[in-house]
Design a protein around this motif. Structure first.
Motif, mmCIF file in Angstrom:
data_model
loop_
_atom_site.group_PDB
_atom_site.id
_atom_site.type_symbol
_atom_site.label_atom_id
_atom_site.label_comp_id
_atom_site.label_asym_id
_atom_site.label_seq_id
_atom_site.Cartn_x
_atom_site.Cartn_y
_atom_site.Cartn_z
ATOM 1 N N GLN B 104 21.223 71.171 71.993
ATOM 2 C CA GLN B 104 20.859 69.833 72.440
ATOM 3 C C GLN B 104 20.587 68.906 71.261
ATOM 4 O OE1 GLN B 104 17.270 69.172 74.977
ATOM 5 N NE2 GLN B 104 18.839 68.349 76.311
ATOM 6 N N LEU B 105 21.181 67.732 71.333
ATOM 7 C CA LEU B 105 20.935 66.742 70.287
ATOM 8 C C LEU B 105 19.789 65.829 70.694
ATOM 9 C CD1 LEU B 105 24.547 65.709 69.336
ATOM 10 C CD2 LEU B 105 22.964 67.075 68.015
ATOM 11 N N MET B 106 19.860 65.341 71.894
ATOM 12 C CA MET B 106 18.770 64.486 72.341
ATOM 13 C C MET B 106 18.770 64.386 73.855
ATOM 14 S SD MET B 106 20.079 60.659 71.533
ATOM 15 C CE MET B 106 18.635 60.048 72.389
ATOM 16 N N ARG B 107 17.644 63.999 74.387
ATOM 17 C CA ARG B 107 17.594 63.737 75.811
ATOM 18 C C ARG B 107 16.677 62.553 76.075
ATOM 19 N NH1 ARG B 107 14.702 68.579 75.041
ATOM 20 N NH2 ARG B 107 12.519 68.390 75.611
ATOM 21 N N MET B 108 16.984 61.849 77.122
ATOM 22 C CA MET B 108 16.180 60.698 77.502
ATOM 23 C C MET B 108 15.879 60.827 78.981
ATOM 24 S SD MET B 108 17.381 57.175 75.848
ATOM 25 C CE MET B 108 19.098 57.471 75.678
ATOM 26 N N ASN B 114 18.330 60.332 83.841
ATOM 27 C CA ASN B 114 18.277 61.229 82.683
ATOM 28 C C ASN B 114 19.578 61.134 81.908
ATOM 29 O OD1 ASN B 114 15.856 63.007 82.826
ATOM 30 N ND2 ASN B 114 16.691 63.344 84.867
ATOM 31 N N VAL B 115 19.491 61.256 80.612
ATOM 32 C CA VAL B 115 20.696 61.396 79.810
ATOM 33 C C VAL B 115 20.438 62.511 78.806
ATOM 34 C CG1 VAL B 115 22.287 60.308 78.186
ATOM 35 C CG2 VAL B 115 21.257 58.942 79.974
ATOM 36 N N SER B 116 21.395 63.432 78.659
ATOM 37 C CA SER B 116 21.233 64.407 77.600
ATOM 38 C C SER B 116 22.550 64.550 76.851
ATOM 39 C CB SER B 116 20.774 65.758 78.152
ATOM 40 O OG SER B 116 21.814 66.387 78.831
ATOM 41 N N ILE B 131 28.014 65.026 77.388
ATOM 42 C CA ILE B 131 27.030 64.002 77.718
ATOM 43 C C ILE B 131 26.808 64.086 79.218
ATOM 44 C CG2 ILE B 131 26.487 61.537 77.651
ATOM 45 C CD1 ILE B 131 28.663 61.395 75.406
ATOM 46 N N PHE B 132 25.580 64.309 79.591
ATOM 47 C CA PHE B 132 25.269 64.464 81.013
ATOM 48 C C PHE B 132 24.259 63.405 81.402
ATOM 49 C CE2 PHE B 132 22.531 66.910 84.177
ATOM 50 C CZ PHE B 132 23.332 66.574 85.250
ATOM 51 N N GLY B 133 24.649 62.553 82.310
ATOM 52 C CA GLY B 133 23.752 61.494 82.736
ATOM 53 C C GLY B 133 23.558 61.554 84.239
ATOM 54 N N SER B 134 22.352 61.304 84.683
ATOM 55 C CA SER B 134 22.134 61.294 86.125
ATOM 56 C C SER B 134 21.185 60.166 86.490
ATOM 57 C CB SER B 134 21.572 62.631 86.599
ATOM 58 O OG SER B 134 20.278 62.811 86.114
ATOM 59 N N ASP B 135 21.374 59.657 87.686
ATOM 60 C CA ASP B 135 20.513 58.604 88.186
ATOM 61 C C ASP B 135 20.264 58.928 89.649
ATOM 62 O OD1 ASP B 135 20.326 55.099 87.689
ATOM 63 O OD2 ASP B 135 19.623 56.181 89.453
ATOM 64 N N ALA B 141 27.071 62.023 86.165
ATOM 65 C CA ALA B 141 28.365 62.067 85.492
ATOM 66 C C ALA B 141 28.278 62.991 84.290
ATOM 67 C CB ALA B 141 28.781 60.672 85.044
ATOM 68 N N ILE B 142 29.372 63.702 84.057
ATOM 69 C CA ILE B 142 29.467 64.549 82.867
ATOM 70 C C ILE B 142 30.659 64.066 82.064
ATOM 71 C CG2 ILE B 142 29.678 66.905 82.008
ATOM 72 C CD1 ILE B 142 29.108 67.806 84.939
#
Lengths: 194, 182
Positions: B104-108, B114-116, B131-135, B141-142
């Motif tokens: 893992q580089l970063m997560r928000m 969420n974004v990781s 890049i994995f983002g969810s709302d 979305a991946i």
């Protein structure tokens, strides 16, 4: 009944085996293999805030710093950044506007300050917010192994904000002050440090 | 001695089982499986959409460009009817990414979103960036950037020398999709 006896003898045999040196060695080896796996995720006392809905968090991991350190380019200031970034382990920011969580944050920070050996680096207070910066001493007086910043907004009761910023790793205070000085002149860290 | 062998056998069995399960849950498999599910939107972008602005570039730049193979885009848009699917699929992806091989580089985490950013490989030679983002209101979305020994420093240099192929059908598809979500 016979079965039970068989079980018992098996059990004693097993225990005897356990006592044997070979067995101890094997268990020790298994422990060594499993331990780093279990310990893989770096946890900190603040991680519980990440799960909360009203908290905005940003976490940058050591992998990212290792990678950033490879981008060697961009002049002298760039090089300063990369030198600083190389030694970092983690960067975490937790922000909330929920008064309840803000209160929890301040409790966690204060209990953490008591349990961990952190010293206050600086404290700023104005009419809107209180900013406190703490450090954990590192290998010498110019290096710290942890930098913790806590911002709380005590005056404004309606919109209570809190921010925890935690930076761990090998942090050179000289470099931080140089960089902050370059971006925010008279930020004051330079004088405080001496 | 027999018991000791049994014990050792048991441990080896357990270790094999757990490791075997881990390798099965790869993102590639998840991607292939989900592509067939009509609830998902998936777009494959070939690396040919990245074009050099200038044909006269050094070999290094060309080699760097060649390390990028393709970009996979997979999304699940949240609707009234698929809330359960959304949470179960999100859980699956989260669990896949928990595997330590995805560094893992970063997560928000922004309350309901969420974004990781994770990657496979090592810091000089990346094989895949995820890049994995969810709302929780829109879906997740991946984005997977797949390549072979991608060097981040070289790719950073490369970004100044390339342009997107705007005539690409896949790219049009993607931008159409993104504008429909917003």
């Amino acid at each position: 009944m016979r079965n039970c006896n068989v079980l018992k003898t098996q059990q004693t045999k097993f225990l005897n085996n356990l006592k044997s040196k070979k067995m101890k060695k094997i268990i020790f080896l298994i422990a060594i293999v499993i331990f780093p796996l279990a310990n893989y995720a770096q946890t900190s006392i603040f991680d519980k805030f990440e799960e909360m809905d009203d908290v905005t968090t940003v976490v940058v991991t050591q992998e990212a710093f290792k990678m950033l350190a490879k981008f060697k380019s961009g002049g002298e200031e760039g090089a300063e950044y990369f030198d600083m970034v190389k030694g970092l382990n983690s960067f975490k920011v937790f922000t909330t506007e929920n008064p309840g969580i803000a209160k929890q944050m301040s409790d966690v920070v204060f209990s953490y300050l008591k349990s961990a050996k952190l010293t206050e680096l600086m404290r700023v207070k104005d009419k809107d917010a209180k900013v406190k910066i703490y450090v954990r001493s590192g290998k010498d007086e110019n290096h710290v192994s942890e930098l913790l910043m806590f911002v709380s907004d005590m005056q404004n009761k309606a919109n209570q904000e809190a921010v925890i910023l935690s930076l761990t790793g090998d942090i050179d205070l000289n470099k931080i002050s140089k960089l902050t000085e370059a971006h925010i002149p008279n930020s004051g860290i330079e004088d405080k440090k001496q | 001695m027999k018991n000791y062998l049994k014990f050792a056998g048991l441990i080896i069995g357990v270790v094999l089982l757990t490791t075997a399960c881990e390798t099965n849950a790869s993102l590639q498999k998840y991607y292939v499986d989900s592509k067939e599910n009509s609830e998902f939107i998936s777009i494959d972008l070939p690396s040919s959409i990245l074009q050099l602005k200038d044909a006269e570039v050094s070999e290094d730049v060309k080699n760097t460009l060649e390390t990028i193979k393709k970009v996979n885009f997979l999304a699940l848009q949240l609707s009234e009817t698929n809330k359960e699917l959304y949470s179960s699929e999100k859980e699956k992806v989260t669990n896949i990414l928990k595997n330590p091989k995805y560094k893992q580089l970063m997560r928000m985490n922004m309350g309901n979103g969420n974004v990781s950013v994770n990657y496979l490989g090592n810091e000089d030679a990346i094989d895949e960036v995820v890049i994995f983002g969810s709302d929780n209101k829109k879906g997740f979305a991946i984005i997977r950037v797949i390549g072979e020994n991608m060097n981040p420093a070289n790719i950073l240099k490369l970004t100044q020398k390339i342009k997107m192929d705007e005539d690409s059908d896949q790219l049009k598809q993607l931008s159409g999709l993104l504008s429909s979500i917003k």
